[in-house]
Motif scaffolding. Structure first.
Motif, short mmCIF file in Angstrom:
data_model
loop_
_atom_site.label_atom_id
_atom_site.label_comp_id
_atom_site.label_asym_id
_atom_site.label_seq_id
_atom_site.Cartn_x
_atom_site.Cartn_y
_atom_site.Cartn_z
N ARG A 130 0.85 -1.20 0.00
CA ARG A 130 0.00 0.00 0.00
C ARG A 130 0.88 1.24 0.00
O ARG A 130 1.99 1.22 0.52
CB ARG A 130 -0.89 0.06 1.24
CG ARG A 130 -1.86 -1.07 1.33
CD ARG A 130 -2.66 -0.99 2.58
NE ARG A 130 -3.49 -2.19 2.66
CZ ARG A 130 -4.62 -2.26 3.28
NH1 ARG A 130 -5.09 -1.20 3.90
NH2 ARG A 130 -5.30 -3.38 3.31
N GLU A 131 0.32 2.32 -0.55
CA GLU A 131 1.02 3.60 -0.50
C GLU A 131 0.97 4.14 0.92
O GLU A 131 0.00 3.93 1.65
CB GLU A 131 0.35 4.63 -1.42
CG GLU A 131 0.73 4.51 -2.85
CD GLU A 131 0.19 5.66 -3.69
OE1 GLU A 131 -0.31 6.66 -3.12
OE2 GLU A 131 0.26 5.55 -4.90
N ALA A 132 1.99 4.87 1.29
CA ALA A 132 2.04 5.52 2.60
C ALA A 132 2.68 6.90 2.42
O ALA A 132 3.30 7.17 1.39
CB ALA A 132 2.85 4.68 3.58
N THR A 174 7.40 -3.79 6.24
CA THR A 174 8.52 -2.93 5.83
C THR A 174 7.96 -1.68 5.17
O THR A 174 6.84 -1.70 4.66
CB THR A 174 9.46 -3.66 4.84
OG1 THR A 174 8.71 -4.02 3.68
CG2 THR A 174 10.10 -4.89 5.46
N VAL A 175 8.73 -0.62 5.22
CA VAL A 175 8.35 0.62 4.55
C VAL A 175 9.51 1.00 3.64
O VAL A 175 10.65 1.10 4.09
CB VAL A 175 8.07 1.75 5.57
CG1 VAL A 175 7.74 3.04 4.85
CG2 VAL A 175 6.95 1.35 6.51
N GLU A 176 9.20 1.17 2.37
CA GLU A 176 10.22 1.54 1.39
C GLU A 176 10.02 2.98 0.97
O GLU A 176 8.91 3.39 0.66
CB GLU A 176 10.12 0.65 0.16
CG GLU A 176 10.32 -0.82 0.44
CD GLU A 176 10.11 -1.68 -0.79
OE1 GLU A 176 10.10 -1.14 -1.92
OE2 GLU A 176 9.92 -2.89 -0.62
N ARG A 194 4.28 0.74 1.88
CA ARG A 194 4.22 -0.13 3.05
C ARG A 194 3.95 -1.54 2.53
O ARG A 194 2.99 -1.77 1.80
CB ARG A 194 3.09 0.33 3.97
CG ARG A 194 2.93 -0.50 5.20
CD ARG A 194 1.65 -0.05 5.94
NE ARG A 194 1.23 -1.04 6.87
CZ ARG A 194 0.51 -2.13 6.60
NH1 ARG A 194 0.09 -2.35 5.38
NH2 ARG A 194 0.19 -2.99 7.53
N ARG A 195 4.82 -2.46 2.88
CA ARG A 195 4.65 -3.84 2.43
C ARG A 195 4.50 -4.76 3.65
O ARG A 195 5.26 -4.68 4.60
CB ARG A 195 5.86 -4.30 1.62
CG ARG A 195 6.06 -3.52 0.34
CD ARG A 195 6.99 -4.26 -0.59
NE ARG A 195 7.48 -3.44 -1.67
CZ ARG A 195 6.83 -3.19 -2.78
NH1 ARG A 195 5.63 -3.68 -2.96
NH2 ARG A 195 7.35 -2.43 -3.72
#
Length: 170
Positions: free
Chosen positions: A17-19, A40-42, A26-27
C-alpha cells in the motif's frame, strides 16, 4: 530483507500500500521459513549535498524551519508552511536525481515563498542570495513589482509593508 524473527533471508510480499502521501510503500511480508509476518516501509531516498560536500537526507522539517524564520511576524500559518515544504519536495524530486545540491533546494523554496508572502520572500532571499547593500533589496523589490505587473496582481503586502516602514500589522 532478513526476517526480524528468524533471520531467514527470503520472504514474500502479502500486501502493498502507499504511505506518506505516495512517497513510501508499506509492504506486509511473510517469512518463507518461519511463516511469521512483518511490515517494511520503502522510501526513495533523496539526499541533499551541502556546500561542504556532506550529504544528508532531504528534510521537510528543515525547509519549514528556514522559511518559518523568514515568516516571523507575518500572517503565515503552519499549514501554509507544510504545504510550501511539500511543494519544495515535489519540485526537488521532479529533478529525477537522487542527490541534489543544497543550492537547488534554496532555489526551489524561492518561488513558492514569493507566492505565499513577498516580505518573507525578501527576507529569505536576502540571506540566501547574500544581499550586501540596500541596492540589492531595491533591485529585488523592483523585480517583484515587475513580476506583479506582468501577472496583473495588485499592490498587496509588499507595498503596504514598505509604506509602513516595515512595521508589522500586528
Amino acid at each position: 530483507m532478513f526476517c526480524p524473527f528468524c533471520r531467514h533471508e527470503n520472504s514474500r510480499v502479502v500486501d502493498s500500500r502507499e504511505a506518506d502521501d505516495g512517497n513510501a510503500i508499506r509492504r506486509r511480508r511473510q517469512c518463507t521459513a518461519c511463516g511469521r509476518r512483518f511490515t517494511t516501509v520503502e522510501t526513495a531516498v533523496l539526499a541533499v549535498v551541502k556546500r561542504s560536500g556532506v550529504t544528508e537526507p532531504f528534510s521537510r522539517d528543515k525547509v519549514i524551519q528556514g522559511v518559518r524564520r523568514a515568516c516571523q511576524g507575518r500572517d503565515v500559518n503552519e499549514d501554509q508552511l507544510a504545504l510550501l515544504a511539500h511543494r519544495v519536495e515535489d519540485t526537488v524530486r521532479a529533478s529525477g536525481s537522487a542527490e541534489i545540491p543544497s543550492h537547488e533546494v534554496g532555489l526551489a523554496i524561492l518561488g513558492p515563498l514569493r507566492e505565499l508572502d513577498e516580505v518573507a520572500y525578501l527576507r529569505f532571499a536576502s540571506v540566501y542570495r547574500s544581499f550586501s547593500s540596500a541596492e540589492d533589496f531595491a533591485r529585488e523589490i523592483e523585480e517583484l513589482r515587475s513580476l506583479r505587473q506582468r501577472d496583473g496582481d495588485r499592490g498587496g503586502d509588499l507595498d503596504s509593508h514598505l509604506a509602513t516602514g516595515g512595521a508589522s500589522p500586528r
